[in-house]
Design a protein around this motif. Structure first.
Motif, short mmCIF file in Angstrom:
data_model
loop_
_atom_site.label_atom_id
_atom_site.label_comp_id
_atom_site.label_asym_id
_atom_site.label_seq_id
_atom_site.Cartn_x
_atom_site.Cartn_y
_atom_site.Cartn_z
N ASP A 7 0.86 -1.18 0.00
CA ASP A 7 0.00 0.00 0.00
C ASP A 7 0.90 1.23 0.00
O ASP A 7 1.43 1.62 1.03
CB ASP A 7 -0.90 -0.02 1.23
CG ASP A 7 -1.79 1.21 1.29
OD1 ASP A 7 -1.73 2.05 0.37
OD2 ASP A 7 -2.55 1.34 2.26
N THR A 8 1.11 1.78 -1.17
CA THR A 8 2.01 2.93 -1.27
C THR A 8 1.23 4.24 -1.17
O THR A 8 1.73 5.29 -1.56
CB THR A 8 2.80 2.89 -2.60
OG1 THR A 8 1.87 2.80 -3.68
CG2 THR A 8 3.73 1.71 -2.63
N THR A 9 -0.01 4.16 -0.67
CA THR A 9 -0.79 5.38 -0.51
C THR A 9 -0.81 5.84 0.95
O THR A 9 -1.40 6.87 1.27
CB THR A 9 -2.25 5.16 -0.96
OG1 THR A 9 -2.84 4.17 -0.11
CG2 THR A 9 -2.30 4.68 -2.40
#
Length: 247
Positions: A7-9
């Motif tokens: 999850d790069t958010t």
């Protein structure tokens, strides 16, 4: 234990909260992600993770500690130095390796004595990382301690010694040793020699890097590394034609 969900958010605050959570997989991912972000706001939580006792393998390793140590090196904050120095005494070989690598990246002189002591301690040590750290930190009095490693059985350790001794002495004969590594039949050794050569900052090596038997991506990364370790814009610009020749 749940699977890691990339999850790069996440924000820094969310990742720090995840790092402090109970799910070991998510904590490990958060430790990696915070290093990816390279945000100084994560230092305190990552330093705390260096003391983690919950994430331990059956063989006694500490994966979360290792990942936290690596991320602290990527962030590069001096506040992490005391915790990383303490990790040089960790029983996990890979935690010690990550700590040495990160201390070299941070570049704080406080790391010199503990690294010299670890090099002389003997036994199973991450010699490649320790030697490279002493070269990066320009510890000239370590020359006599590093020289015996030029005869090591491990090629990677020998090349690390050549790399660091060149940084400390400027002896061009050591470059020849690294060039020999580029001709190795073992692709892993070629790659190690390639990046050791780049780390020396020896500009004439650029042409050798261009013709090395590795992928174009690795050549570009090595040339960028060669440019990054230069002092001043003019020497770094000398690498650009070699980069252009690959693109």
């Amino acid at each position: 234990m749940s699977l890691i969900t990339p999850d790069t958010t996440m924000t820094v605050e969310e990742a720090v909260e995840q790092l402090r959570g109970e799910d070991l997989s998510q904590r490990y991912y958060a430790a990696w992600y915070l290093g990816y972000l390279e945000d100084p706001r994560a230092v305190e939580a990552l330093v705390a993770a260096l003391a983690d006792e919950s994430d331990r393998t059956e063989m006694g390793g500490y994966p979360l500690r290792r990942k936290a140590a690596e991320s602290l090196g990527r962030i590069g904050e001096a506040r992490a130095v005391p915790g990383l120095i303490e990790m040089l005494g960790c029983e996990d070989y890979y935690v010690r390796e990550a700590a040495a690598w990160s201390l070299a990246r941070i570049g704080d002189a406080l790391a010199v004595e503990p690294l010299v002591a670890l090099l002389g301690q003997g036994g199973s040590q991450p010699y490649e990382a320790i030697i490279e750290a002493l070269g990066d930190l320009r510890v000239h009095r370590a020359v006599s301690l590093i020289e015996p490693f030029l005869q090591e059985r491990s090629e990677r350790v020998r090349y690390a010694a050549a790399r660091s001794l060149f940084q400390l002495t400027g002896d061009v004969a050591l470059i020849d040793m690294l060039l020999g590594g580029l001709a190795s039949a073992d692709s892993h050794i070629r790659r190690a020699a390639l990046f050791d050569l780049a780390d020396t900052g020896y500009l004439p090596a650029a042409a050798k890097i261009v013709h090395a038997d590795v992928t174009a991506t690795l050549k570009l990364l090595a040339l960028k590394q060669l440019a990054d370790v230069q002092s001043g814009d003019e020497p770094a610009a000398a690498v650009l034609p070699f980069i252009d020749s690959i693109l």
